[in-house]
Design an enzyme around this catalytic site. Structure first.
Site, PDB file in Angstrom:
ATOM      1  N   ALA A 164      -4.386 -34.891  38.457  1.00  0.00           N
ATOM      2  CA  ALA A 164      -4.847 -34.788  39.965  1.00  0.00           C
ATOM      3  C   ALA A 164      -6.218 -35.305  39.615  1.00  0.00           C
ATOM      4  CB  ALA A 164      -5.079 -33.769  40.257  1.00  0.00           C
ATOM      5  N   HIS A 165      -7.004 -35.588  40.714  1.00  0.00           N
ATOM      6  CA  HIS A 165      -8.342 -36.049  40.509  1.00  0.00           C
ATOM      7  C   HIS A 165      -8.657 -37.349  39.984  1.00  0.00           C
ATOM      8  CE1 HIS A 165      -9.327 -31.491  39.986  1.00  0.00           C
ATOM      9  NE2 HIS A 165      -8.585 -31.742  40.995  1.00  0.00           N
ATOM     10  N   LEU A 166      -8.538 -38.631  40.727  1.00  0.00           N
ATOM     11  CA  LEU A 166      -8.404 -39.753  40.423  1.00  0.00           C
ATOM     12  C   LEU A 166      -9.620 -40.648  40.376  1.00  0.00           C
ATOM     13  CD1 LEU A 166      -4.931 -40.203  42.171  1.00  0.00           C
ATOM     14  CD2 LEU A 166      -5.474 -39.422  39.755  1.00  0.00           C
TER      15      LEU A 166
END
Lengths: 510, 130
Positions: A447-449
């Protein structure tokens, strides 16, 4: 005002459409930019690939929630040594609709690095960002999770970390009057989460902005050496089949805010890749994470409480962040050992299970590019050092769970027992240290790209300038987390919105 | 053409049988069958092709074990799936994980399934409601 793509297709196909600013994407970045630009008096049109959430979309089961709001129904993966699910929302409001509502400001050391190496101080100086964060805190009702809605999963994590001598705290979330239904990841059923569709987008609409949903953008076109608009294609909201193509012009700017996966793909489809365009799609970074489950004698009932209400940054310097993470039984069952009756026996105890996760500020860099037969390819493989840190994080979670009173652990690590009585924890921790650093040992998600169109002052070595305008095509801006030179080590929604807000201010000359 | 086939076809019976074998009997076959059909409607083409591949592996392993997948009991099918989980190959180890990840959404997202385990019940899960 929200239009559906199919509704406006005929009208716009005849006469075309034009706005001062086109924004591609309506998530944390697109909504913030739309708000600033519309309130500055510009004519703003937001184009969103996904659909708006209807009341009936807020049902509580995981499958329909994921199918309606997550990209590829939650089945998007990155490929490296193993397959890692990559989670992204695709709906009006973007991932803010389906995330854990965790709000963190940009960490000082990360900001210092961006200023030092990427020229971020020109537009994103600390004072300007602090001012914007304060605006967003107020607009999104950001506040620490109150004890009344924390729930047992979060309370146990606090106790476990306290017993280990590691600092932890309630998570600051953008939720107002939370009803503690632990359904943040499916889209809040009671609309208490202050996601973009509930906050900045309505504010932008009040200032005159318009949004077209079901309207994926195919490419950006240029005229006279400047970005002049986009070619979009509507799709039928029921069947998902593509409708007519639309040519939509921009008088002043085209802003990409479609995510660190979709923005570089759009740049590449628009002919911007390699050479002067810079490292489009490269330097892809993220926060891989995994979780440990623990069984307690007393009920935990993960379905009551904040989905993610407690965290620890005690080991942030070691690139680790810990969070409580409540999962409904439909998702939690994946990690419960056994099949058939054995799985059934475990699931009868699901009400006594707690789950906490570790997310890693990974060193690994990957790549996003178009697939050979269409679609996309996300290449990402945590480094050996990353995997070693992940193992350290899993060890901390197991020790914390034991310290909080768990009697059984479910480490989810190939090479350790599936079911681990706490009495055997010391031996398991020794084994964990000896395991080969293979990411396929862990049930990871990504997650968190970040970082597929990084900002910088040098054309060729960066994609956008420090004011987030493409070096290779004036008038084209990228406002989402693609421009972040590094990952953050904390949840990024707040920083994404703040950077987009500030970049929009710079664009209008504020 | 392959993509169109994958888009239009119903889920393979092998997959539905696999879901039924993996989940506790209390969850029932009907919701899992309905879930598999709903899944097939929304899954991207490459996911469907991947599941076709997994089904072929399940059938092959069952066949090499002495009987076709179709002739095996749920207990035997469960053993076939579990055998992949014990594999030294990380890729093959993912097979039961993927199948369980999908099947659990059908089994425990269904009121009967949840009620059987004393879990909170959703009144209107859309994938099975009329």
């Amino acid at each position: 005002m929200i239009h559906r793509g199919a509704q406006i297709a005929d009208e716009w196909a005849r006469g075309g459409a034009i706005a001062d600013v086109l924004i591609v994407g309506s998530g944390a970045a697109g909504a913030a930019a739309a708000c600033v630009l519309a309130e500055a008096g510009l004519e703003v049109l937001v184009l969103e690939e996904g659909a708006p959430l209807r009341p009936e979309d807020r049902r509580r089961d995981v499958f329909s929630g994921f199918a309606a709001r997550w990209r590829d129904a939650g089945m998007q993966v990155a490929r490296g040594r193993g397959f890692t699910p990559v989670l992204q929302g695709v709906c009006v409001g973007g991932t803010t609709v389906v995330n854990g509502a965790i709000m963190h400001r940009l960490p000082g050391p990360i900001h210092d690095l961006w200023v030092r190496e990427n020229g971020a101080g020109r537009c994103f100086d600390a004072a300007a960002l602090d001012r914007v964060f304060a605006i967003l805190d107020a607009a999104l009702d950001v506040a620490p999770t109150p004890p009344a809605v924390a729930g047992e999963n979060n309370r146990l994590m606090a106790a476990g970390f306290s017993a280990l001598g590691l600092s932890s705290a309630p998570i600051a979330r953008n939720v107002s009057d939370c009803e503690a239904s632990a359904r943040c990841l499916q889209g809040c059923p009671t609309r208490r989460k202050r996601s973009m569709d509930e906050t900045l987008l309505p504010r932008a609409f009040a200032a005159g902005a318009r949004l077209v949903a079901d309207c994926p953008v195919e490419r950006v076109f240029a005229r006279g050496g400047r970005a002049a608009g986009v070619i979009a294609r509507t799709k039928c909201p029921d069947s998902g089949l593509p409708g007519p193509r639309l040519t939509i012009s921009a008088r002043r700017a085209v802003i990409l805010a479609a995510s660190a996966i979709e923005s570089p793909l759009l740049l590449a489809r628009s002919g911007l890749r390699g050479g002067a365009a810079g490292p489009v799609g490269r330097r892809f970074q993220g926060h891989p994470g995994t979780a440990v489950l623990a069984a307690f004698d007393a009920p935990v009932r993960m379905w009551q409480g904040a989905t993610q209400g407690h965290e620890s940054l005690a080991l942030w310097d070691e690139r680790l962040k810990f969070e409580a993470l409540a999962l409904p039984p439909e998702l939690g069952a994946v990690r419960m050992p056994g099949l058939g009756n054995a799985l059934g026996a475990r699931m009868r105890e699901y009400g006594h299970i707690a789950q906490w996760a570790v997310q890693l500020r990974a060193e690994a860099q990957g790549r996003v590019h178009a697939g050979l037969f269409g679609g996309k390819h996300i290449a990402y493989d945590p480094t050996d050092a990353d995997v070693a840190r992940l193992a350290r994080g899993v060890g901390v979670l197991m020790r914390a769970a034991a310290a909080a009173g768990a009697h059984t652990l479910f480490p989810g690590v190939y090479g350790l027992p599936e079911v681990l009585p706490v009495a055997e924890l010391p031996a398991a921790l020794r084994t964990l240290e000896t395991l080969s650093p293979d990411p396929r040992r862990y049930h990871c998600i990504l997650a968190h790209l970040f970082g597929t169109a990084v900002m910088g002052e040098q054309p060729g070595q960066s994609v956008v300038s420090p004011r987030l305008e493409c070096h290779a095509l004036p008038g084209l801006f990228v406002f989402d987390s693609s421009v972040f030179p590094t990952n953050l080590g904390v949840n990024p929604q707040h920083t994404i919105s703040a950077v987009a807000w500030r970049a929009a201010e710079v664009l209008v000359g504020a | 053409m392959v993509g169109r086939m994958a888009r239009n076809a119903l889920p393979p019976k092998t997959l539905i049988d696999g879901f039924v074998a993996i989940m506790p009997p209390e969850c029932g076959a009907v919701p899992l069958d309905a879930f598999a059909r709903a899944l097939w409607r929304v899954a991207p083409g490459r996911v469907r092709l991947g599941l076709y591949g997994i089904c072929l592996l399940l059938r092959l392993r069952a066949f090499l074990g002495g009987a076709s997948w179709g002739r095996r009991t749920p207990d035997e099918r469960r053993a076939v799936i579990a055998a992949f989980g014990a594999s030294r190959s990380p890729l093959l180890r993912e097979i039961p994980v993927m199948l369980k990840a999908l099947a659990a959404q059908g089994a425990f997202g269904h009121p009967a399934g949840q009620a059987a385990f004393g879990l909170p019940v959703d009144a209107t899960p859309p994938f099975w409601a009329p």
